[in-house]
Design a protein around this motif. Structure first.
Motif: not given
Length: 480
Positions: A433-447
């Motif tokens: 995962x690479x998140x831009x302008x967000x914490x590394x752990x950001x996601x939703x439970x279905x992604x």
């Protein structure tokens, strides 16, 4: 029917073999990492019990329709919503996580149940016409997903409810029987969730919950050839041991991370500081996707550090049951001692602690450390706690090289307002995962969620991908 929770009362719980309470004289005592009080006891299984659970799952029973699977998961979600505060208090009592974090975790688990219920209603089957080439025929090929005969789920301590939900809910959504082996450090919440599922109408053969000696439970479950899937979240050493010994079956491993947050000189400074603190300190830093390394461009390093120190003062440590507490304990005192030790080793190599670092039992203050050498144990290995090591980088190329330099490849974040640099990071960071302008752990439970290298094999989380893992694709064709 699930018993009423009584705050502060010791919970005497049991494992289950296909819904039947486990009869055993052996008990596991679960204590609070914060004050040592007994949070609950759990009956322990033997090898005979493990064999019985395998046989019960394989024997099966009534097959659930898609709607019935939906209804069970949705009813469980409703029951969890009704008892959300009780579950939050239970997680806090056995894990030492602060109540504001455990309330958040209950909300995440509700999402998992909700999304899994909805996915149970969907059919992703495909149809292929066969008359599309000179060699074709007047036929059609169809695909359907079939459940596996039996799966095993082994879960860690750091998310006692959500990690369990992420494995059990997709299995139920597909109709795959599962045997759950939760962490011995936080088993109470897992057992309560199983009881909710039974109460919601889950056929008992679909779920067993076992704890016991490794040789009599986990090793048997992992190596039994009748088990078609082992889904494990935990340490690299145990995960690789499972991979070596599981035999000819599906293996899904999520083994941790050493997740960087890259802060470039064009970043929104307030956002960067907030993401660094939230990423490093929430859940006591005990997340595989927590910020473990903060890589800051030289030109803004000093300003960033000064603001992070001030931000860190907001993360109050204390009684995990208090709403004012922002950081509870880590899982136990040995874990806190290990974190204290890696800080000391870094300081011996030239690093400097600017705030925090004090330990009290299993509690470690949120800690900002600067001048951390690139070969320090703290940043080469995974440090599972509220540590915020800040490291200078020259530019984006240097940050990417440093980010990619460890054995892990799970998640990452980059704070920048330059779209070209953001795209370069997405392309060149070797992370799941690479998140831009967000914490590394950001996601939703279905992604989809998973990593590479020592961060694991396969997809651990994300309801849709997990459901694929708990099934196999069958094709059939008909004249058309």
């Amino acid at each position: 029917m699930l018993d009423t929770f009584v705050p502060g009362k010791v919970k005497a719980l049991t494992g289950y073999i296909a819904g039947k309470p486990l009869a055993s004289a052996s008990l596991l005592e679960v204590r609070s990492p914060y004050d040592g009080r007994v949070a609950g006891t759990v009956t322990l299984a033997s090898r005979k019990d493990t064999e019985a659970a395998i046989e019960a799952g394989l024997k099966g029973g009534v097959k659930l329709t898609r709607y019935e699977r939906f209804a069970i998961l949705d009813k469980t979600r409703q029951l969890l919503e009704e008892r959300k505060e009780e579950f939050a208090e239970l997680i806090t009592s056995e894990s030492g996580l602060c109540i504001r974090e455990t309330r958040y975790e209950v909300g995440r688990a509700r999402d998992v149940l909700h999304f899994a219920a909805l996915e149970a209603l969907k059919d992703d089957g495909q149809i292929f016409s066969c008359d599309i080439s000179p060699q074709g025929k007047a036929r059609k090929i169809f695909t359907v997903r079939e459940p596996l005969s039996l799966a095993v789920a082994i879960t860690p301590f750091n998310h006692p409810l959500n990690q369990v939900a992420h494995k059990i809910a997709p299995a139920i959504a597909t109709g795959t029987p599962v045997i759950l082996k939760p962490s011995e450090k936080t088993p109470l919440t897992a057992i309560r969730l199983a009881e909710l599922l039974y109460e919601a109408g889950l056929p008992h053969y679909m779920l067993s919950v076992l704890l016991g000696p490794t040789a009599e439970v986990a090793e048997v479950l992992v190596t039994d050839p009748r088990v078609e899937l082992v889904s494990f979240t935990g340490s690299v050493a145990v995960g690789k041991h499972i991979a070596k010994n599981a035999g000819y079956k599906k293996v899904i491993l999520e083994l941790g991370g050493n997740d960087p947050l890259i802060v470039l000189e064009d970043a929104d400074m307030e956002l960067a500081v907030t993401l660094a603190a939230e990423g490093a300190y929430r859940n006591s830093g005990q997340r595989c996707t927590a910020v473990k390394r903060i890589l800051v461009q030289e030109s803004i390093h000093d300003e960033f550090v000064a603001k992070l120190v001030e931000k860190t003062k907001e993360y109050v440590t204390g009684d995990p049951a208090s709403p004012e507490t922002r950081v509870g304990t880590v899982i136990d005192e040995p874990a806190a001692i290990y974190l204290e030790d890696v800080v000391k080793k870094s300081v011996a190599q030239g690093a400097k602690v600017l705030i925090g670092g004090k330990r009290n039992g299993a509690q470690l203050e949120p800690t900002v450390i600067v001048n951390v050498p690139r070969d320090a144990q703290m940043v080469v290995q995974e440090s599972f706690g509220p540590l915020a090591p800040v490291m200078k980088v020259r530019d984006l190329d240097d940050a990417i090289a440093l980010a990619n330099s460890t054995a892990f490849g799970l998640s990452s974040g980059i704070v920048t307002n330059d779209m070209q640099k953001a795209i370069k990071a997405v392309k060149e960071l070797r992370m799941g995962t690479v998140n831009i302008n967000e914490v590394p752990g950001y996601r939703i439970e279905s992604s989809p969620f998973g990593g590479i290298k020592d961060s694991g094999l396969g997809i651990k989380e994300g309801v849709i991908e997990a459901m694929k893992c708990f099934t196999y694709v069958k094709t059939f064709s008909l004249p058309w």
